[in-house]
Scaffold this active site. Sequence first.
Site, PDB file in Angstrom:
ATOM      1  N   HIS A 127       0.803  -1.225   0.000  1.00  0.00           N
ATOM      2  CA  HIS A 127       0.000   0.000   0.000  1.00  0.00           C
ATOM      3  C   HIS A 127       0.833   1.270   0.000  1.00  0.00           C
ATOM      4  O   HIS A 127       0.282   2.360  -0.181  1.00  0.00           O
ATOM      5  CB  HIS A 127      -0.958  -0.009   1.198  1.00  0.00           C
ATOM      6  CG  HIS A 127      -2.278   0.622   0.880  1.00  0.00           C
ATOM      7  ND1 HIS A 127      -3.394   0.489   1.692  1.00  0.00           N
ATOM      8  CD2 HIS A 127      -2.687   1.403  -0.159  1.00  0.00           C
ATOM      9  CE1 HIS A 127      -4.409   1.142   1.159  1.00  0.00           C
ATOM     10  NE2 HIS A 127      -4.008   1.717   0.051  1.00  0.00           N
ATOM     11  N   ASP A 134      -9.601  -0.309   4.129  1.00  0.00           N
ATOM     12  CA  ASP A 134      -8.408  -0.853   4.771  1.00  0.00           C
ATOM     13  C   ASP A 134      -8.749  -1.232   6.208  1.00  0.00           C
ATOM     14  O   ASP A 134      -9.666  -0.661   6.807  1.00  0.00           O
ATOM     15  CB  ASP A 134      -7.311   0.226   4.760  1.00  0.00           C
ATOM     16  CG  ASP A 134      -5.897  -0.321   4.891  1.00  0.00           C
ATOM     17  OD1 ASP A 134      -5.716  -1.367   5.544  1.00  0.00           O
ATOM     18  OD2 ASP A 134      -4.970   0.317   4.355  1.00  0.00           O
ATOM     19  N   HIS A 157       4.518   1.069   4.140  1.00  0.00           N
ATOM     20  CA  HIS A 157       3.121   0.826   3.777  1.00  0.00           C
ATOM     21  C   HIS A 157       2.178   1.265   4.886  1.00  0.00           C
ATOM     22  O   HIS A 157       0.954   1.272   4.675  1.00  0.00           O
ATOM     23  CB  HIS A 157       2.889  -0.639   3.369  1.00  0.00           C
ATOM     24  CG  HIS A 157       2.897  -1.627   4.487  1.00  0.00           C
ATOM     25  ND1 HIS A 157       2.378  -2.896   4.342  1.00  0.00           N
ATOM     26  CD2 HIS A 157       3.362  -1.574   5.759  1.00  0.00           C
ATOM     27  CE1 HIS A 157       2.516  -3.575   5.478  1.00  0.00           C
ATOM     28  NE2 HIS A 157       3.120  -2.791   6.340  1.00  0.00           N
TER      29      HIS A 157
END
Length: 306
Positions: A101, A128, A145
């Site tokens: 991510h 998320d 991330h």
Amino acid sequence: MAAMRRPVSLIGAPTDIGASVRGAGMGPDALRVAGLLEALRASKLEVVDRGNLAGPPNPWQPPHNGTRHLPEVVAWNWAVYTAVDQALSDGHVPLLMGGDHSLALGSISAVARHCRASGRQLRVVWLDAHTDINTESISPSGNLHGMPVSCLLGHGPRDLVGWSGEPAAITPEQIDFVGIRSVDADEKQAIRQLGLQVFDMRHIDEHGMRTTMAEVLQDVHDDTHLHVSFDLDCLDPLDAPGVGTGVRGGPTYREMQLCMEMIADTGRLASLDVVEINPALDVRNRTAELAVDFVLSLFGASTLQR
């Protein structure tokens, strides 16, 4: 719905450079094996697979000054930024296939620059289990991330801010978080200080996904560029085991389908990240196959014509 009829550009970013465990670099090809391109074409969309981007290998080093692999993360994100910018310039809907991510930094920075140039209002829906607003000074791991949102808000490492041409690519009002259930103590303080709109799992449990998404999308209008950043660990790991940082208690399959269908109903989806699929931890590519289902729903697939 004209925005959703534009050609789709598939952009693979095969790296786990910002992640805590190895394997997310195989995500783009897992999505291809799961039939993403063919499924989108079967939905009457024009799709171009631009292949996989190239970048430095993962050196798997310990943190330095609060971050791990900062030069490599910068290199990968510039590759993503350039590819997404080109797709937008071509009038396509960029679909970034991660990868971890941290790559959303390059993707959303390019989208933000494009929106300012075209006079459109950017809205980001961040799906998320985590808010990803750590910084180098508060991150327990140094994994990047966990920091892309803070970078997009202008609060990350100097090398990762300002990419959109402004000190911050987005404002707190431009991003909504859905499905959150794992937040570090310092992140909780940052959420309060920044005034971020977080729809955690308690909110979804109490109000339902329909009401939650109605709140998220209530001010989306014809001039909105809607960007969805979809981390597969938003789902419960019982449904999506192939993720590096799974957290129990996520949305069910049907709740996530409703979320995607309501986003599709706006007709404003214009760019998309699908990240953190880790085939090394998956069961028979189940997580990538789920991702294909949800992407189809984002692009308008539904049981009945509505």
